[in-house]
Design an enzyme around this catalytic site. Structure first.
Site, PDB file in Angstrom:
ATOM      1  N   TYR A  48       0.795  -1.319   0.063  1.00 17.49           N
ATOM      2  CA  TYR A  48       0.149   0.114   0.038  1.00 17.49           C
ATOM      3  C   TYR A  48       1.048   1.261  -0.012  1.00 17.49           C
ATOM      4  O   TYR A  48       0.458   2.242   0.693  1.00 17.49           O
ATOM      5  CB  TYR A  48      -0.890   0.012   1.417  1.00 17.49           C
ATOM      6  CG  TYR A  48      -2.042  -0.943   1.094  1.00 17.49           C
ATOM      7  CD1 TYR A  48      -3.218  -0.579   0.233  1.00 17.49           C
ATOM      8  CD2 TYR A  48      -2.129  -2.013   2.074  1.00 17.49           C
ATOM      9  CE1 TYR A  48      -4.235  -1.626   0.481  1.00 17.49           C
ATOM     10  CE2 TYR A  48      -3.059  -3.095   1.989  1.00 17.49           C
ATOM     11  CZ  TYR A  48      -4.074  -2.640   1.119  1.00 17.49           C
ATOM     12  OH  TYR A  48      -5.352  -3.544   0.984  1.00 17.49           O
ATOM     13  N   HIS A  49       1.781   1.157  -0.804  1.00 18.54           N
ATOM     14  CA  HIS A  49       2.616   2.531  -0.892  1.00 18.54           C
ATOM     15  C   HIS A  49       3.450   2.426  -2.436  1.00 18.54           C
ATOM     16  O   HIS A  49       3.568   1.625  -2.931  1.00 18.54           O
ATOM     17  CB  HIS A  49       3.378   2.446   0.206  1.00 18.54           C
ATOM     18  CG  HIS A  49       4.734   1.553   0.212  1.00 18.54           C
ATOM     19  ND1 HIS A  49       4.635   0.643   1.143  1.00 18.54           N
ATOM     20  CD2 HIS A  49       5.850   1.128  -0.260  1.00 18.54           C
ATOM     21  CE1 HIS A  49       5.694  -0.202   1.215  1.00 18.54           C
ATOM     22  NE2 HIS A  49       6.393   0.032   0.114  1.00 18.54           N
ATOM     23  N   ALA A  50       3.768   3.721  -2.527  1.00 20.23           N
ATOM     24  CA  ALA A  50       4.978   3.740  -3.688  1.00 20.23           C
ATOM     25  C   ALA A  50       6.240   4.469  -2.999  1.00 20.23           C
ATOM     26  O   ALA A  50       6.136   5.066  -2.094  1.00 20.23           O
ATOM     27  CB  ALA A  50       4.343   4.669  -5.008  1.00 20.23           C
TER      28      ALA A  50
END
Ligand code: TYD
Length: 132
Positions: A48-50
Site C-alpha cells: 500500500y505504498h509507492a
C-alpha cells in the site's frame, strides 16, 4: 503497465539449484538493503505504498504471492512463485502484495537504506504526484 521481470540463471547440478544475485550484474543497482517477509497471515495485503526514489527487486524464494502494481495510468497483477524471477519495483509505482501462501518467503532487494520520507502512503497523493 509494463512489467520488468528479471530472469536469473539457475546454476543447478546434481546436488540441487543455486541462484546468484550480484549488484550491477544481474541486479541493476547497488544493493544497500535486503528484507524479507514470511509467516504472512491468510488474507493479508501488504505494501500500500509507492516510493519517490527507491528501486527494489522482489523475489519469492519459497511459496507464492501476488503483486499488484499501479503506475497511475494502468495496473498489473503478477503471480510470483519462481525463485529464478525478480520483479522490478520502480519509483512511483504503487504496489500491494496479497494472497501469500502460508510458506511464502518474499525477499526484497533495495538500492537504499530505509527512509520513511521516501514513502508515499496515501493513494490520492500518489495519483496527484504521478498525474501532474
Ligand atoms: P511496512 O512498510 O508496513 O511493510 P509493508 O509495506 O510491507 O506492509 O513495514 C513494517 C514495519 O517495518 C514498519 O514499522 C517499518 C519497518 N521497516 C523498517 O524498519 N525497515 C525496513 O527496511 C522496512 C521495509 C520496514
Amino acid at each position: 503497465m509494463k512489467i520488468s521481470l528479471y530472469e536469473f540463471q539457475k546454476l543447478g547440478d546434481s546436488r540441487g539449484s543455486l541462484v546468484v544475485l550480484e549488484q550491477e550484474k544481474n541486479i541493476p543497482f547497488e544493493i544497500k538493503r535486503v528484507y524479507y517477509m514470511f509467516e504472512t497471515k491468510k488474507d493479508i495485503r501488504r505494501g500500500y505504498h509507492a516510493h519517490k526514489k527507491l528501486n527494489q527487486i522482489a523475489v519469492v524464494l519459497k511459496g507464492e504471492c501476488k503483486i499488484h502494481l499501479d503506475d497511475g495510468k494502468s495496473t498489473s497483477e503478477v503471480v510470483m512463485n519462481d525463485p529464478t524471477k525478480g520483479l522490478l519495483l520502480e519509483p512511483l509505482v504503487w504496489h500491494e502484495m496479497f494472497e501469500y501462501s502460508s510458506d511464502c518467503i518474499l525477499m526484497i532487494l533495495a538500492d537504499d537504506v530505509y527512509d520513511e520520507n521516501d514513502y508515499i502512503r496515501n493513494k490520492d497523493e500518489f495519483y496527484e504526484i504521478v498525474n501532474k
